[in-house]
Design an enzyme around this catalytic site. Sequence first.
Site, PDB file in Angstrom:
ATOM      1  N   TYR A 148      29.310  37.604  34.136  1.00 46.60           N
ATOM      2  CA  TYR A 148      28.425  38.733  34.407  1.00 46.60           C
ATOM      3  C   TYR A 148      26.956  38.346  34.249  1.00 46.60           C
ATOM      4  O   TYR A 148      26.125  39.134  33.799  1.00 46.60           O
ATOM      5  CB  TYR A 148      28.750  39.887  33.448  1.00 46.60           C
ATOM      6  CG  TYR A 148      30.090  40.547  33.674  1.00 46.60           C
ATOM      7  CD1 TYR A 148      30.803  40.386  34.849  1.00 46.60           C
ATOM      8  CD2 TYR A 148      30.663  41.348  32.686  1.00 46.60           C
ATOM      9  CE1 TYR A 148      32.031  40.993  35.046  1.00 46.60           C
ATOM     10  CE2 TYR A 148      31.887  41.973  32.870  1.00 46.60           C
ATOM     11  CZ  TYR A 148      32.568  41.784  34.051  1.00 46.60           C
ATOM     12  OH  TYR A 148      33.786  42.400  34.238  1.00 46.60           O
ATOM     13  N   TRP A 202      43.851  43.702  43.720  1.00 45.67           N
ATOM     14  CA  TRP A 202      44.745  44.853  43.531  1.00 45.67           C
ATOM     15  C   TRP A 202      44.983  45.629  44.812  1.00 45.67           C
ATOM     16  O   TRP A 202      46.011  46.304  44.944  1.00 45.67           O
ATOM     17  CB  TRP A 202      44.215  45.741  42.419  1.00 45.67           C
ATOM     18  CG  TRP A 202      44.083  44.968  41.143  1.00 45.67           C
ATOM     19  CD1 TRP A 202      43.012  44.913  40.313  1.00 45.67           C
ATOM     20  CD2 TRP A 202      45.060  44.085  40.570  1.00 45.67           C
ATOM     21  NE1 TRP A 202      43.257  44.061  39.258  1.00 45.67           N
ATOM     22  CE2 TRP A 202      44.513  43.537  39.397  1.00 45.67           C
ATOM     23  CE3 TRP A 202      46.356  43.687  40.928  1.00 45.67           C
ATOM     24  CZ2 TRP A 202      45.200  42.629  38.593  1.00 45.67           C
ATOM     25  CZ3 TRP A 202      47.040  42.779  40.135  1.00 45.67           C
ATOM     26  CH2 TRP A 202      46.463  42.266  38.984  1.00 45.67           C
ATOM     27  N   ASP A 254      36.185  50.369  30.645  1.00 42.14           N
ATOM     28  CA  ASP A 254      35.511  49.084  30.826  1.00 42.14           C
ATOM     29  C   ASP A 254      34.083  49.183  30.293  1.00 42.14           C
ATOM     30  O   ASP A 254      33.614  50.256  29.913  1.00 42.14           O
ATOM     31  CB  ASP A 254      35.523  48.661  32.299  1.00 42.14           C
ATOM     32  CG  ASP A 254      35.658  47.147  32.466  1.00 42.14           C
ATOM     33  OD1 ASP A 254      34.998  46.406  31.697  1.00 42.14           O
ATOM     34  OD2 ASP A 254      36.403  46.697  33.360  1.00 42.14           O
ATOM     35  N   GLY A 265      33.303  51.546  27.246  1.00 47.74           N
ATOM     36  CA  GLY A 265      33.581  51.043  25.911  1.00 47.74           C
ATOM     37  C   GLY A 265      33.911  49.568  25.947  1.00 47.74           C
ATOM     38  O   GLY A 265      33.959  48.945  27.021  1.00 47.74           O
ATOM     39  N   ASP A 266      34.139  48.990  24.781  1.00 48.72           N
ATOM     40  CA  ASP A 266      34.480  47.574  24.629  1.00 48.72           C
ATOM     41  C   ASP A 266      35.787  47.499  23.858  1.00 48.72           C
ATOM     42  O   ASP A 266      35.840  47.864  22.684  1.00 48.72           O
ATOM     43  CB  ASP A 266      33.370  46.839  23.883  1.00 48.72           C
ATOM     44  CG  ASP A 266      33.584  45.339  23.805  1.00 48.72           C
ATOM     45  OD1 ASP A 266      34.748  44.904  23.685  1.00 48.72           O
ATOM     46  OD2 ASP A 266      32.593  44.591  23.849  1.00 48.72           O
ATOM     47  N   PHE A 267      36.858  47.048  24.506  1.00 46.81           N
ATOM     48  CA  PHE A 267      38.169  47.102  23.843  1.00 46.81           C
ATOM     49  C   PHE A 267      38.325  46.066  22.732  1.00 46.81           C
ATOM     50  O   PHE A 267      39.265  46.146  21.952  1.00 46.81           O
ATOM     51  CB  PHE A 267      39.329  47.023  24.846  1.00 46.81           C
ATOM     52  CG  PHE A 267      39.299  45.865  25.811  1.00 46.81           C
ATOM     53  CD1 PHE A 267      39.466  44.563  25.385  1.00 46.81           C
ATOM     54  CD2 PHE A 267      39.142  46.104  27.173  1.00 46.81           C
ATOM     55  CE1 PHE A 267      39.461  43.503  26.285  1.00 46.81           C
ATOM     56  CE2 PHE A 267      39.142  45.041  28.088  1.00 46.81           C
ATOM     57  CZ  PHE A 267      39.300  43.743  27.637  1.00 46.81           C
ATOM     58  N   HIS A 273      45.363  36.520  29.917  1.00 49.83           N
ATOM     59  CA  HIS A 273      45.228  35.108  30.301  1.00 49.83           C
ATOM     60  C   HIS A 273      43.824  34.547  30.070  1.00 49.83           C
ATOM     61  O   HIS A 273      43.633  33.332  30.101  1.00 49.83           O
ATOM     62  CB  HIS A 273      45.669  34.880  31.758  1.00 49.83           C
ATOM     63  CG  HIS A 273      44.673  35.336  32.788  1.00 49.83           C
ATOM     64  ND1 HIS A 273      44.726  34.896  34.096  1.00 49.83           N
ATOM     65  CD2 HIS A 273      43.613  36.187  32.731  1.00 49.83           C
ATOM     66  CE1 HIS A 273      43.740  35.452  34.784  1.00 49.83           C
ATOM     67  NE2 HIS A 273      43.056  36.231  33.981  1.00 49.83           N
ATOM     68  N   ASP A 274      42.853  35.407  29.830  1.00 55.14           N
ATOM     69  CA  ASP A 274      41.481  34.942  29.599  1.00 55.14           C
ATOM     70  C   ASP A 274      41.282  34.327  28.214  1.00 55.14           C
ATOM     71  O   ASP A 274      40.319  33.580  28.013  1.00 55.14           O
ATOM     72  CB  ASP A 274      40.489  36.111  29.721  1.00 55.14           C
ATOM     73  CG  ASP A 274      40.258  36.543  31.158  1.00 55.14           C
ATOM     74  OD1 ASP A 274      40.376  35.702  32.063  1.00 55.14           O
ATOM     75  OD2 ASP A 274      39.963  37.735  31.368  1.00 55.14           O
ATOM     76  N   ASN A 278      42.543  27.026  36.234  1.00 53.82           N
ATOM     77  CA  ASN A 278      41.308  27.785  36.402  1.00 53.82           C
ATOM     78  C   ASN A 278      40.863  28.432  35.094  1.00 53.82           C
ATOM     79  O   ASN A 278      39.666  28.522  34.806  1.00 53.82           O
ATOM     80  CB  ASN A 278      41.472  28.867  37.472  1.00 53.82           C
ATOM     81  CG  ASN A 278      40.145  29.403  37.936  1.00 53.82           C
ATOM     82  OD1 ASN A 278      39.398  28.727  38.627  1.00 53.82           O
ATOM     83  ND2 ASN A 278      39.802  30.612  37.511  1.00 53.82           N
TER      84      ASN A 278
END
Length: 352
Positions: free
Chosen positions: A151, A168, A214, A238-240, A258-259, A305
């Site tokens: 970002y 998606w 998000d 928000g920030d999870f 997966h991140d 990746n």
Amino acid sequence: MAEHLSQSELDYPFKLLEYFNGFRVSKVIFSACELGVFDLLLRSQEPVSARHVARELSTSVDGMERLLDALVGIAILEVETNDGTAVYSSTDVANLYLAKDSAKSLHDMIIYQSQTIYPLWNNMVEAVREGKNQNEKTFGLPTEDIFQAIYRSEEEMLKFMGLMNSSWILDGHDITTAFDLSCFQTIVDLGGCTGALAREMAMEYPSSTVTVFDLPQVVELAHRHFSQENDAVVFQTGDFFSGEIPAADLYVLARIIHDWPEEKCLTLLKKIYDTCRPGGGVLLVEAMLFENRRGPVMAQIFSLNMLVQAEGRERPPSEYTHLLRTTGFQNVQVCRTGKYYDAILATRSEGE
């Protein structure tokens, strides 16, 4: 792709040469998308010459003719000869997936692959040597905060969001129907980005309330660039990781686990478990590896990746099951969709 190379490969390595040149094929498609070739051909009412395309897109005639011929060679365009002049037209596949304005366009995905993923993969040797992402070497950004790199500007955020949106639109229906989720009245898509997967959920389960949760800057851009009239999806900021998450019956984590390394995944899943209502659950969406390490090849490539861009990895079902059970979830079910992304559903016991 993962089949054993045949005896004939020893005589002449056709398959190996195809693999070696795969990056060139990718760049043919990437370049055509960036130049606007598929959009121009979709708008054209009849086949057009390379000279016409070159004039409209401000390129050299020679370069455009070679690019168009290569696209014909990989069966993405068609060519015929009129009065000694080659004229080109799109195939149905190109019109559906490569033209920017198509409802199923993968254009944003292709732009992200070309302008962000491709440069990162130029540093794959260093990623393998060092065992860490190459954001610093590629973009001059710290390796520790992967989403600071992803970002790093509004333009880059929009590219990434376009990638997720394309994913998606293509795979969302298979994910939402992998299990019957109609028993979950409130669904929260954590890190749901543009809302594309959430909208698929809302269409499939109209009696459920679907919320995208998000970061504020992501939600703002989603409203500005990806909003839809009469949207059935609600957005919440928000920030999870650092903040609270809203209560729900079902949490969706699509291409999130997966991140991150295992410790961070366990922290997030435990937070979800503690917030999840009894009888509720979590739906993981990932490209799952086979337990025998023999594929799927695209999941193995996605795992590379994650090495070069993030902090995580792709995993087989047994590892996702371990993460879920360690944090308290039960009744783990796995569904392989046969496409790029698979689904894992786990629930919290009613009595807890």
